[in-house]
Enzyme design. Structure first.
Site, short mmCIF file in Angstrom:
data_model
loop_
_atom_site.label_atom_id
_atom_site.label_comp_id
_atom_site.label_asym_id
_atom_site.label_seq_id
_atom_site.Cartn_x
_atom_site.Cartn_y
_atom_site.Cartn_z
N ASP A 28 -5.36 -1.69 22.23
CA ASP A 28 -5.41 -0.30 22.72
C ASP A 28 -6.12 0.69 21.77
OD1 ASP A 28 -3.92 -1.55 24.63
OD2 ASP A 28 -2.12 -0.34 24.35
N GLU A 76 -4.66 -0.11 27.53
CA GLU A 76 -3.54 0.29 28.40
C GLU A 76 -4.07 1.29 29.43
OE1 GLU A 76 -0.06 1.89 26.42
OE2 GLU A 76 0.77 2.63 28.31
N LYS A 133 -4.26 -3.76 30.74
CA LYS A 133 -2.81 -3.97 30.90
C LYS A 133 -2.15 -2.68 31.38
CE LYS A 133 -1.76 -3.26 25.95
NZ LYS A 133 -0.86 -2.13 26.04
N VAL A 161 -2.96 -0.11 17.99
CA VAL A 161 -2.00 0.99 18.04
C VAL A 161 -1.16 0.89 19.32
CG1 VAL A 161 -3.50 2.47 16.70
CG2 VAL A 161 -3.67 2.55 19.19
N CYS A 166 3.02 -0.58 21.50
CA CYS A 166 2.28 -1.69 22.11
C CYS A 166 2.09 -2.87 21.15
CB CYS A 166 0.95 -1.19 22.67
SG CYS A 166 1.20 -0.15 24.13
N GLN A 206 14.25 -11.16 8.22
CA GLN A 206 15.00 -12.36 8.61
C GLN A 206 14.10 -13.61 8.60
OE1 GLN A 206 17.96 -11.51 11.93
NE2 GLN A 206 16.56 -9.77 12.18
C1 C5J Z 1 0.47 2.21 22.89
C2 C5J Z 1 1.74 4.06 23.74
N1 C5J Z 1 -0.72 1.65 23.00
N2 C5J Z 1 2.20 4.39 22.53
N3 C5J Z 1 0.84 3.06 23.89
O1 C5J Z 1 1.20 2.00 21.93
O2 C5J Z 1 2.09 4.69 24.71
#
Ligand code: C5J
Length: 243
Positions: A28, A76, A133, A161, A166, A206
């Site tokens: 993204d 996204e 996506k 990011v 995401c 962990q």
């Molecule tokens: C992503 C979001 N790409 N933060 N989207 O993390 O809404």
């Protein structure tokens, strides 16, 4: 001769991968998240924190391409009639612009709009896969798992990011599907420094509950066994930029 298997220092321990069976995943890196006037800023976020990811990620992308490895980008977003955007997502939060509203970079998070696309600095090359996506995870309602299976990919180098949204969702989905994930700490970004720190710690905690974490320098150093010239050029560009 290309190395069959590379190993680098990581948290919680050494990470080993076969370049031929490893993909770089850029999650993204879209204008809507990392540039002014997009969705991220409409939610009240400072996009400057996310933009810090771009230079190290450019180095990683260049070295990965030079090593001949698989590169996969995700975006996204939603179709223009929003039929793939559930009300629970559309109505969440208190943004100045909602998904589908017209902003300075086109309709927010709508496929085909300027703001929905990947930033110029990390633009996909012809032939690189771009996964669209509708959700936070890269595997939800996408063809990613099938593509990775067909390509024989077993490990993912994860970047993009945002770290706690995401990136985290995708790493958890990948882990459950059997992929070994290395998250490059300086190539993932969050609008919230405290979430960046906690998000990375949670992945490696962990004994590596979801995967491994390392700085991109360790990955580039490992890749130099595959293509020393490409990685040398990348790191000297990085050095000259930081002086
Ligand atoms: C992503 C979001 N790409 N933060 N989207 O993390 O809404």
């Amino acid at each position: 001769m290309p190395a069959d298997r590379l190993t680098l220092p990581a948290d919680p321990g050494p990470f080993s991968f076969e370049p031929a069976r490893t993909a770089l995943l850029l999650i993204d890196m879209q204008r809507d998240f990392v540039e002014r006037g997009g969705f991220g800023e409409s939610l009240g976020n400072d996009v400057g924190l996310l933009r810090e990811v771009i230079p190290p990620l450019q180095e990683v992308l260049a070295a990965t391409r030079a090593a001949g490895m698989t590169v996969i980008h995700t975006r996204e977003g939603h179709c223009s009639d929003l039929t793939d955007c559930p009300p629970a997502k559309l109505n969440r939060g208190n943004p100045t612009m909602r998904i589908g509203d017209l902003g300075p970079k086109g309709r927010i998070l709508i496929r085909g709009e300027y703001g929905h696309d990947i930033v110029d600095e990390l633009a996909p090359l012809p032939g690189e896969v771009v996964i669209d996506k509708p959700g936070k995870g890269s595997f939800y309602a996408t063809e990613l798992h099938e593509l990775l299976q067909i390509a024989g990919i077993t490990s993912l180098i994860v970047t993009g990011v945002t770290t706690e949204v995401c990136v985290h969702t995708s790493v958890r989905e990948a882990n459950d599907r059997g992929y070994e994930c290395l998250v490059l700490a300086d190539c993932v970004g969050s609008y919230f420094p405290e979430f960046q720190e906690a998000g990375l710690a949670m992945i490696a905690a962990q004994g590596g509950i979801f995967g491994w974490v390392s700085p991109s320098a360790a990955y580039l150093e490992a890749l130099s066994a595959v293509n020393p010239a490409a990685v040398g050029a990348a790191t000297s560009r990085g050095r000259s930029r930081s002086t």
